[in-house]
Write an enzyme that holds these catalytic residues in place. Structure first.
Site, PDB file in Angstrom:
ATOM      1  N   GLY A   1       0.832  -1.194   0.000  1.00 54.77           N
ATOM      2  CA  GLY A   1       0.000   0.000   0.000  1.00 54.77           C
ATOM      3  C   GLY A   1       0.870   1.248   0.000  1.00 54.77           C
TER       4      GLY A   1
ATOM      5  N   CYS B   1       5.358  -6.074   1.615  1.00 53.79           N
ATOM      6  CA  CYS B   1       5.664  -4.647   1.523  1.00 53.79           C
ATOM      7  C   CYS B   1       5.022  -3.882   2.693  1.00 53.79           C
ATOM      8  CB  CYS B   1       5.233  -4.101   0.166  1.00 53.79           C
ATOM      9  SG  CYS B   1       5.996  -2.494  -0.229  1.00 53.79           S
ATOM     10  N   TYR B   2       3.974  -3.102   2.463  1.00 55.24           N
ATOM     11  CA  TYR B   2       3.299  -2.410   3.566  1.00 55.24           C
ATOM     12  C   TYR B   2       2.820  -3.421   4.601  1.00 55.24           C
ATOM     13  CZ  TYR B   2      -0.049   0.494   6.140  1.00 55.24           C
ATOM     14  OH  TYR B   2      -0.732   1.155   7.123  1.00 55.24           O
TER      15      TYR B   2
ATOM     16  N   HIS C   1       7.971  -7.787  -3.509  1.00 54.96           N
ATOM     17  CA  HIS C   1       6.696  -8.261  -4.058  1.00 54.96           C
ATOM     18  C   HIS C   1       6.892  -9.607  -4.777  1.00 54.96           C
ATOM     19  CE1 HIS C   1       4.184  -4.669  -3.373  1.00 54.96           C
ATOM     20  NE2 HIS C   1       5.327  -4.014  -3.462  1.00 54.96           N
TER      21      HIS C   1
ATOM     22  N   GLU D   1       4.639 -11.477  -5.874  1.00 52.63           N
ATOM     23  CA  GLU D   1       3.546 -11.726  -6.813  1.00 52.63           C
ATOM     24  C   GLU D   1       3.826 -11.237  -8.226  1.00 52.63           C
ATOM     25  OE1 GLU D   1       2.516  -7.726  -4.847  1.00 52.63           O
ATOM     26  OE2 GLU D   1       3.598  -9.573  -4.371  1.00 52.63           O
TER      27      GLU D   1
ATOM     28  N   GLY E   1     -17.112  -8.544 -26.944  1.00 50.83           N
ATOM     29  CA  GLY E   1     -15.777  -8.863 -26.465  1.00 50.83           C
ATOM     30  C   GLY E   1     -15.795 -10.121 -25.613  1.00 50.83           C
ATOM     31  N   VAL E   2     -14.635 -10.527 -25.152  1.00 52.10           N
ATOM     32  CA  VAL E   2     -14.514 -11.770 -24.397  1.00 52.10           C
ATOM     33  C   VAL E   2     -15.358 -11.723 -23.123  1.00 52.10           C
ATOM     34  CG1 VAL E   2     -12.925 -13.324 -23.193  1.00 52.10           C
ATOM     35  CG2 VAL E   2     -12.192 -12.177 -25.288  1.00 52.10           C
ATOM     36  N   ASP E   3     -15.225 -10.651 -22.354  1.00 56.34           N
ATOM     37  CA  ASP E   3     -15.865 -10.583 -21.039  1.00 56.34           C
ATOM     38  C   ASP E   3     -17.388 -10.612 -21.142  1.00 56.34           C
ATOM     39  OD1 ASP E   3     -13.279 -10.317 -20.128  1.00 56.34           O
ATOM     40  OD2 ASP E   3     -13.379  -8.137 -20.010  1.00 56.34           O
ATOM     41  N   SER E   4     -17.950  -9.731 -21.954  1.00 59.44           N
ATOM     42  CA  SER E   4     -19.412  -9.670 -22.042  1.00 59.44           C
ATOM     43  C   SER E   4     -19.974 -10.921 -22.713  1.00 59.44           C
ATOM     44  CB  SER E   4     -19.869  -8.417 -22.778  1.00 59.44           C
ATOM     45  OG  SER E   4     -19.489  -8.444 -24.132  1.00 59.44           O
TER      46      SER E   4
ATOM     47  N   LYS F   1      -8.518 -11.923 -16.683  1.00 61.53           N
ATOM     48  CA  LYS F   1      -8.781 -12.159 -18.097  1.00 61.53           C
ATOM     49  C   LYS F   1      -8.499 -13.602 -18.511  1.00 61.53           C
ATOM     50  CE  LYS F   1      -9.716  -9.444 -20.801  1.00 61.53           C
ATOM     51  NZ  LYS F   1     -10.998  -8.981 -21.382  1.00 61.53           N
TER      52      LYS F   1
END
Length: 508
Positions: A54, A81-82, A166, A168, A222-225, A366
């Site tokens: 953060g 980190c934070y 980090h 990740e 699109g892919v998501d919708s 995604k």
């Protein structure tokens, strides 16, 4: 119930990425605010807790904290980190401004005696991003790694672990190993959660929630919708009404393609309505140059169109949107800073004709959405389609949006996509954008004063960070030649070499 790791959000921009890394280990992960109650944590019964990074200084009065009693639950906790500084601060260590801030790839030296660093080299590259640091570890905490300028790059005590870097992000070379060590060896997770289970559970939840209600889906193609629409189709069939709005801000030929896939002869059990709103959106955008204003105008107009369609249809109970995790984090939900607003994030307008928004993909990244799409039987070419922003070309045109500019960027973008596909180059996202600069050129022995196109192409696995694609020069040269020759009004082409961060993938 599935094994669960919870991530407590302290405002870092990598928070969703942490969740994604956990899920890659087939362990379900949820993100919760930093001030979640102790009772709620007990109710969730997680196998482990991660405290995120953060932007705050933990020793300042208004900095976000968590209930210190979580450290007494006996649940393994990893502070990043934070989160690491917070753990040190709450246990009586000393956190202060570092004499030398660390940003970027940094060599970290481990002592080899930590479960967190099992199978990690004694000297490894990690991604640092901090101004404060743990100057002195709390009593009884063991320091397990350091850098040349950071004496406490990691520390631990019993089942409490803290890292200043980090793990990740992909720039931390052995970050995946560290997180797997925490999940599997420290939290003792088996890793039996799979995407199919999540998709089927979500479909059943939507079926129960909606009942006999009517649902209006914002379908962009699109892919998501598309994945969201097919999930709803599986849940409620013809109760789903998909409205596709042709904003005039889509890629070349895209409106026709969407109608061909989901229209009258569709294989999907749903109702499809196409709305031609090209002139309406252009009118709203006239004279507007600020990118945030354009996004908000386009988003508000989207909702208004759906309101009108709902009134024509009759009673509609729910609106479905293809919101995904990166949309939420970049719109500043939770504690994280706002990067840009997304048209499908932020709730309903004041005078809305819908009861509630349903977002079946809001917990997915995604790549996870694509996996769900494949599992649901969507065609590969649709599921593998590169991302396209909700506001469309409105944010790929710097400055005012006009009909002429839209046509220009559509043609340039089509040429770029055509050449990349012909070359068989695998990219995560690539497009052409129209800059707001014009420059002098020479074409046919005559002076020109025309527009400049910028090409953008990135490689990424998660869309939270991205690297510029190293497209072969001969391909860029061919694309440039075609755009300048075939797109009237363009006399110059640039290639964007900026990664994310510091840039975003889109231009605005």
């Amino acid at each position: 119930m599935n094994e669960l790791i919870i991530v407590l959000d302290f405002g870092g921009q990598y928070n969703q990425l942490i969740a994604r890394r956990i899920r890659e280990n087939n362990v379900y992960c949820e993100i919760h605010p930093n001030d979640i109650s102790l009772e709620k944590i007990k109710e969730l019964n997680p196998k482990g807790i991660i405290l995120t990074g953060g932007p705050n200084s933990v020793y300042k009065e208004d900095s976000p904290l968590c209930d210190k009693k979580i450290f007494e639950l006996g649940i393994p906790i990893l502070g990043i980190c934070y989160g690491a500084q917070l753990m040190a601060y709450l246990f009586g260590g000393k956190v202060s401004t570092a004499p030398t801030s660390e940003y970027g790839r940094t060599k970290v030296f481990t002592d080899g005696n930590s479960k967190l660093f099992a199978n990690v080299r004694s000297s490894t590259i990690c991604w640092m991003s901090h101004t404060d640091y743990v100057e002195e570890a709390p009593k009884d905490f063991k320091v397990t790694s350091h850098t040349k300028t950071c004496p406490v790059a990691s520390m631990e005590k019993d089942n409490l672990y803290a890292v200043q870097f980090h793990p990740e992000v992909m720039h931390t070379q052995e970050g995946d190993t560290m997180l797997t060590n925490f999940i599997k060896n420290i939290c003792n997770c088996k890793g039996d959660w799979i995407m199919h289970d999540f998709a089927e559970a979500t479909i059943q939840q939507m079926k129960q929630k909606i009942g006999s209600g009517k649902v209006l889906c914002a379908l962009s193609g699109g892919v998501d919708s598309s994945v969201a629409a097919v999930m709803l189709s599986r849940a409620i069939g013809k109760q789903l009404i998909c409205v596709f709005v042709d904003t005039g801000l889509l890629r070349k030929n895209e409106a026709d393609e969407v109608e061909r896939i989901f229209g009258q002869n569709s294989n999907y059990d749903l109702n499809f309505i196409k709305v031609d709103a090209k002139d309406r959106f252009l009118k709203k955008l006239k004279g507007v140059t600020d990118p945030e204003s354009k996004r908000k105008i386009i988003g508000a107009e989207f909702i208004r169109v759906f309101e009108e369609e709902a009134k024509k249809i009759g009673k509609v109970d729910y609106l479905v949107q293809g919101t995904i995790y990166p949309d939420i984090i970049e719109s500043g939900h939770g504690k994280s800073a706002v990067i840009k607003s997304h048209h499908n994030v932020g709730g309903l307008p004041e005078h809305v004709d819908f009861k509630e928004i349903i977002e079946p993909l809001k917990l997915l990244f995604k790549d996870e959405v694509r996996k769900v799409g494949i599992d649901l039987g969507l065609p590969n070419y649709l599921v593998s389609k590169q991302p396209f922003p909700g506001p469309g070309l409105g944010i790929r045109i710097i400055g005012e949006v006009t009909k002429e500019k839209v046509a220009l960027v559509q043609e340039a973008d089509w040429i770029f996509r055509d050449e990349i596909e012909n070359a068989g180059i695998n990219l995560s996202q690539y497009f052409a954008a129209l800059t707001n600069m014009r420059s002098v050129g020479v074409m046919g022995d005559e002076r020109t004063y025309d527009h400049a196109i910028a090409l953008r192409a990135v490689i990424t696995s998660d869309f939270m960070t991205a690297e510029t694609a190293k497209i072969p020069w001969e391909i860029l040269e061919k694309v440039t030649r075609r755009i300048v020759n075939e797109v009237k009004g363009v006399n110059r082409v640039f290639y964007d070499c900026t990664g994310k961060p510091p840039g975003t993938i889109e231009f605005e």
